[in-house]
Scaffold this active site. Structure first.
Site, PDB file in Angstrom:
ATOM      1  N   ASP A  38       0.866  -1.188   0.000  1.00  0.00           N
ATOM      2  CA  ASP A  38       0.000   0.000   0.000  1.00  0.00           C
ATOM      3  C   ASP A  38       0.895   1.228   0.000  1.00  0.00           C
ATOM      4  O   ASP A  38       1.876   1.283   0.744  1.00  0.00           O
ATOM      5  CB  ASP A  38      -0.896   0.048   1.239  1.00  0.00           C
ATOM      6  CG  ASP A  38      -2.184   0.825   0.996  1.00  0.00           C
ATOM      7  OD1 ASP A  38      -3.270   0.220   1.071  1.00  0.00           O
ATOM      8  OD2 ASP A  38      -2.093   2.042   0.701  1.00  0.00           O
ATOM      9  N   ASP A  72       3.875   1.923  -5.610  1.00  0.00           N
ATOM     10  CA  ASP A  72       2.680   2.324  -6.358  1.00  0.00           C
ATOM     11  C   ASP A  72       2.443   1.228  -7.395  1.00  0.00           C
ATOM     12  O   ASP A  72       3.279   0.992  -8.264  1.00  0.00           O
ATOM     13  CB  ASP A  72       2.976   3.670  -7.043  1.00  0.00           C
ATOM     14  CG  ASP A  72       1.889   4.102  -8.007  1.00  0.00           C
ATOM     15  OD1 ASP A  72       0.952   3.317  -8.275  1.00  0.00           O
ATOM     16  OD2 ASP A  72       1.994   5.234  -8.517  1.00  0.00           O
ATOM     17  N   ASN A  99      -6.049  -5.360  -5.550  1.00  0.00           N
ATOM     18  CA  ASN A  99      -7.168  -4.734  -4.830  1.00  0.00           C
ATOM     19  C   ASN A  99      -7.060  -3.213  -4.750  1.00  0.00           C
ATOM     20  O   ASN A  99      -8.063  -2.533  -4.560  1.00  0.00           O
ATOM     21  CB  ASN A  99      -7.222  -5.341  -3.418  1.00  0.00           C
ATOM     22  CG  ASN A  99      -8.073  -4.531  -2.464  1.00  0.00           C
ATOM     23  OD1 ASN A  99      -9.293  -4.655  -2.450  1.00  0.00           O
ATOM     24  ND2 ASN A  99      -7.442  -3.672  -1.662  1.00  0.00           N
ATOM     25  N   TYR A 170     -14.052   5.340 -13.373  1.00  0.00           N
ATOM     26  CA  TYR A 170     -13.917   4.165 -12.494  1.00  0.00           C
ATOM     27  C   TYR A 170     -14.581   2.932 -13.131  1.00  0.00           C
ATOM     28  O   TYR A 170     -14.004   1.841 -13.164  1.00  0.00           O
ATOM     29  CB  TYR A 170     -14.570   4.511 -11.158  1.00  0.00           C
ATOM     30  CG  TYR A 170     -14.591   3.425 -10.122  1.00  0.00           C
ATOM     31  CD1 TYR A 170     -13.453   3.095  -9.408  1.00  0.00           C
ATOM     32  CD2 TYR A 170     -15.780   2.745  -9.833  1.00  0.00           C
ATOM     33  CE1 TYR A 170     -13.486   2.110  -8.434  1.00  0.00           C
ATOM     34  CE2 TYR A 170     -15.822   1.763  -8.865  1.00  0.00           C
ATOM     35  CZ  TYR A 170     -14.675   1.445  -8.166  1.00  0.00           C
ATOM     36  OH  TYR A 170     -14.709   0.473  -7.205  1.00  0.00           O
ATOM     37  N   LYS A 174     -12.965  -0.564 -14.251  1.00  0.00           N
ATOM     38  CA  LYS A 174     -13.395  -1.817 -13.629  1.00  0.00           C
ATOM     39  C   LYS A 174     -13.924  -2.798 -14.671  1.00  0.00           C
ATOM     40  O   LYS A 174     -13.739  -4.021 -14.530  1.00  0.00           O
ATOM     41  CB  LYS A 174     -14.444  -1.540 -12.551  1.00  0.00           C
ATOM     42  CG  LYS A 174     -13.874  -0.849 -11.299  1.00  0.00           C
ATOM     43  CD  LYS A 174     -12.729  -1.643 -10.688  1.00  0.00           C
ATOM     44  CE  LYS A 174     -12.520  -1.370  -9.211  1.00  0.00           C
ATOM     45  NZ  LYS A 174     -11.295  -2.042  -8.692  1.00  0.00           N
ATOM     46  N   THR A 204     -16.737   1.202   3.208  1.00  0.00           N
ATOM     47  CA  THR A 204     -15.363   1.639   3.479  1.00  0.00           C
ATOM     48  C   THR A 204     -15.331   3.148   3.285  1.00  0.00           C
ATOM     49  O   THR A 204     -16.324   3.751   2.873  1.00  0.00           O
ATOM     50  CB  THR A 204     -14.360   0.992   2.507  1.00  0.00           C
ATOM     51  OG1 THR A 204     -14.623   1.493   1.193  1.00  0.00           O
ATOM     52  CG2 THR A 204     -14.462  -0.529   2.494  1.00  0.00           C
TER      53      THR A 204
HETATM   54  N1  LIG Z   1     -16.013  -0.657  -0.983  1.00  0.00           N
HETATM   55  C1  LIG Z   1     -16.811  -1.105  -1.944  1.00  0.00           C
HETATM   56  O1  LIG Z   1     -18.042  -1.252  -1.776  1.00  0.00           O
HETATM   57  C2  LIG Z   1     -16.237  -1.470  -3.273  1.00  0.00           C
HETATM   58  C3  LIG Z   1     -17.116  -1.762  -4.315  1.00  0.00           C
HETATM   59  C4  LIG Z   1     -16.598  -2.165  -5.548  1.00  0.00           C
HETATM   60  C5  LIG Z   1     -15.236  -2.255  -5.712  1.00  0.00           C
HETATM   61  N2  LIG Z   1     -14.391  -1.920  -4.696  1.00  0.00           N
HETATM   62  C6  LIG Z   1     -12.960  -2.039  -4.930  1.00  0.00           C
HETATM   63  O2  LIG Z   1     -12.347  -2.707  -3.853  1.00  0.00           O
HETATM   64  C7  LIG Z   1     -10.992  -2.250  -3.741  1.00  0.00           C
HETATM   65  C8  LIG Z   1     -10.715  -1.794  -2.315  1.00  0.00           C
HETATM   66  O3  LIG Z   1     -11.535  -0.662  -2.037  1.00  0.00           O
HETATM   67  P1  LIG Z   1     -11.871  -0.147  -0.555  1.00  0.00           P
HETATM   68  O4  LIG Z   1     -13.318   0.144  -0.543  1.00  0.00           O
HETATM   69  O5  LIG Z   1     -11.287  -1.067   0.448  1.00  0.00           O
HETATM   70  O6  LIG Z   1     -11.101   1.274  -0.574  1.00  0.00           O
HETATM   71  P2  LIG Z   1      -9.999   1.933   0.416  1.00  0.00           P
HETATM   72  O7  LIG Z   1      -9.807   3.319  -0.061  1.00  0.00           O
HETATM   73  O8  LIG Z   1     -10.411   1.702   1.836  1.00  0.00           O
HETATM   74  O9  LIG Z   1      -8.683   1.064   0.140  1.00  0.00           O
HETATM   75  C9  LIG Z   1      -7.949   1.187  -1.048  1.00  0.00           C
HETATM   76  C10 LIG Z   1      -6.481   1.078  -0.707  1.00  0.00           C
HETATM   77  O10 LIG Z   1      -5.701   1.143  -1.941  1.00  0.00           O
HETATM   78  C11 LIG Z   1      -4.536   1.923  -1.670  1.00  0.00           C
HETATM   79  N3  LIG Z   1      -3.989   2.453  -2.929  1.00  0.00           N
HETATM   80  C12 LIG Z   1      -4.529   3.432  -3.705  1.00  0.00           C
HETATM   81  N4  LIG Z   1      -3.741   3.661  -4.775  1.00  0.00           N
HETATM   82  C13 LIG Z   1      -2.683   2.801  -4.683  1.00  0.00           C
HETATM   83  C14 LIG Z   1      -1.542   2.542  -5.487  1.00  0.00           C
HETATM   84  N5  LIG Z   1      -1.347   3.226  -6.633  1.00  0.00           N
HETATM   85  N6  LIG Z   1      -0.656   1.602  -5.102  1.00  0.00           N
HETATM   86  C15 LIG Z   1      -0.847   0.904  -3.940  1.00  0.00           C
HETATM   87  N7  LIG Z   1      -1.921   1.100  -3.136  1.00  0.00           N
HETATM   88  C16 LIG Z   1      -2.827   2.032  -3.493  1.00  0.00           C
HETATM   89  C17 LIG Z   1      -5.010   3.018  -0.716  1.00  0.00           C
HETATM   90  O11 LIG Z   1      -3.933   3.594  -0.010  1.00  0.00           O
HETATM   91  C18 LIG Z   1      -5.988   2.240   0.179  1.00  0.00           C
HETATM   92  O12 LIG Z   1      -5.350   1.723   1.335  1.00  0.00           O
HETATM   93  C19 LIG Z   1     -10.822  -1.147  -4.786  1.00  0.00           C
HETATM   94  O13 LIG Z   1     -10.260  -1.693  -5.976  1.00  0.00           O
HETATM   95  C20 LIG Z   1     -12.242  -0.717  -5.039  1.00  0.00           C
HETATM   96  O14 LIG Z   1     -12.388  -0.100  -6.296  1.00  0.00           O
HETATM   97  C21 LIG Z   1     -14.857  -1.525  -3.483  1.00  0.00           C
END
Ligand SMILES: NC(=O)c1ccc[n+]([C@@H]2O[C@H](COP(=O)([O-])OP(=O)(O)OC[C@H]3O[C@@H](n4cnc5c(N)ncnc54)[C@H](O)[C@@H]3O)[C@@H](O)[C@H]2O)c1
Length: 300
Positions: A38, A72, A99, A170, A174, A204
């Site tokens: 991360d 990254d 993720n 987004y 996706k 989240t």
């Molecule tokens: N929360 C939901 O309902 C939901 C729905 C559909 C998809 N998603 C997907 O699930 C995944 C996790 O989302 P979340 O809700 O836990 O969000 P979140 O923001 O809590 O976590 C995302 C994490 O990714 C890290 N990150 C961002 N850019 C980065 C990079 N370039 N390199 C390394 N790390 C990086 C951030 O620091 C963060 O810790 C994402 O891909 C999101 O699109 C989430």
């Protein structure tokens, strides 16, 4: 610790918080060694913090093994270093969970090129780059005659596969990840690698502002990990190229695009003929799913 992924070496990207943190902790509980990647970004992708170290500390406190990686994921060379860090530290790599993600929501008429590029970069390139380097690692192992039983689990979204207004950048990223999952599954099967994706829904920091006032998404980010961990286990060897919707205790298969009703004239059409052809085909075809993934009239 023992469990269904005992001894497997796993990279989870974006694992400092939210859904990825849940993955990292469950992998550790189930006996895996975890690279907690991360860069510690804000929801929009800016900034960086050391939150991944806290997840590693939690894993160590429960008796597990984990290391921090701050690359990254969308940096092609950084993604190679990420894959190498797993191999250098734990001796191999068995599972890659892509993720990491960010959001810059905007209606298309107002979206800037920077908002488009940032989101496409982190999600799509940030899935491709680690996948590309992990795949090269597994191919070289397979070519050297070693047995490979590896896994990639990508993260897509209902926003992309069903189409959520306000998330053009987004959703396009996706949907691209879902398509990439199917292609990678076909390419990597010969090396002993399965490739699947989850479309999670959970509360989240990424989703808290998307909820209508007063409403809450009754789904814990930790609810997604069991499916991801199982897909990473030896039991899931026969499953590849699939996308799973996961929310709380609900799991469903996201059925992919497929050719519906069709017609073949046997020669090129004249546009003037198609007014009686295409509407009839659309009439016979299943409608596109609603944003919740259900076909209208078949909602549960
Ligand atoms: N929360 C939901 O309902 C939901 C729905 C559909 C998809 N998603 C997907 O699930 C995944 C996790 O989302 P979340 O809700 O836990 O969000 P979140 O923001 O809590 O976590 C995302 C994490 O990714 C890290 N990150 C961002 N850019 C980065 C990079 N370039 N390199 C390394 N790390 C990086 C951030 O620091 C963060 O810790 C994402 O891909 C999101 O699109 C989430």
């Amino acid at each position: 610790m023992s469990g269904i992924v005992e001894g497997r070496v796993v990279i989870v990207t974006g694992a400092a918080r939210g859904i990825g943190r849940g993955h990292a902790l469950e992998f550790a509980r189930q006996g895996a060694k975890v690279v907690v990647n991360d860069l510690g970004a804000e929801v929009d992708g800016t900034g960086s913090s050391g939150a991944a170290a806290e997840v590693v500390a939690e894993i160590e406190a429960m008796g597990g093994e984990a290391i921090v990686n701050g690359e990254d994921v969308s940096d092609f060379d950084g993604a190679e270093r990420l894959v190498r860090s797993a191999v250098d530290h734990f001796g191999t790599l068995d599972v890659l969970v892509n993720n990491a993600g960010i959001l810059r929501d905007r209606m298309l008429v107002n979206m800037t090129a920077d908002e488009w590029d940032a989101v496409i970069r982190v999600h799509l390139r940030g899935t491709f780059a680690p996948l590309r380097h992990a795949a090269a690692y597994w191919r070289s192992k397979a070519k050297a005659g070693e047995r490979v039983d590896a896994r990639i689990i990508n993260t897509t979204s209902s926003s992309g596969i069903y189409g959520n207004p306000g998330q053009g950048n987004y959703g396009a990223a996706k949907a691209g990840i879902a398509g990439l999952t199917v292609i990678a599954a076909r390419e990597l099967e010969r090396y002993g690698v399965t490739v699947n994706a989850v479309a999670p829904a959970a509360l989240t920091r990424m989703t808290e502002n998307l909820m209508p006032k007063g409403a809450s998404l009754a789904a814990d980010p930790d609810d997604i990990a069991p499916v991801v961990v199982w897909l990473s286990s030896a039991e899931a060897r026969a499953i590849t190229g699939r996308v799973f919707n996961v929310r709380a205790g609900v799991i469903s298969v996201a059925e992919g695009w497929h050719a519906g009703p069709g017609v073949d004239k046997g020669s090129r059409w004249d546009p003037a003929e198609l007014g009686s052809v295409i509407p009839a085909l659309v009439e016979k075809a299943a409608p596109n799913a609603l944003t919740n993934g259900r076909i209208p009239g078949q909602e549960d």
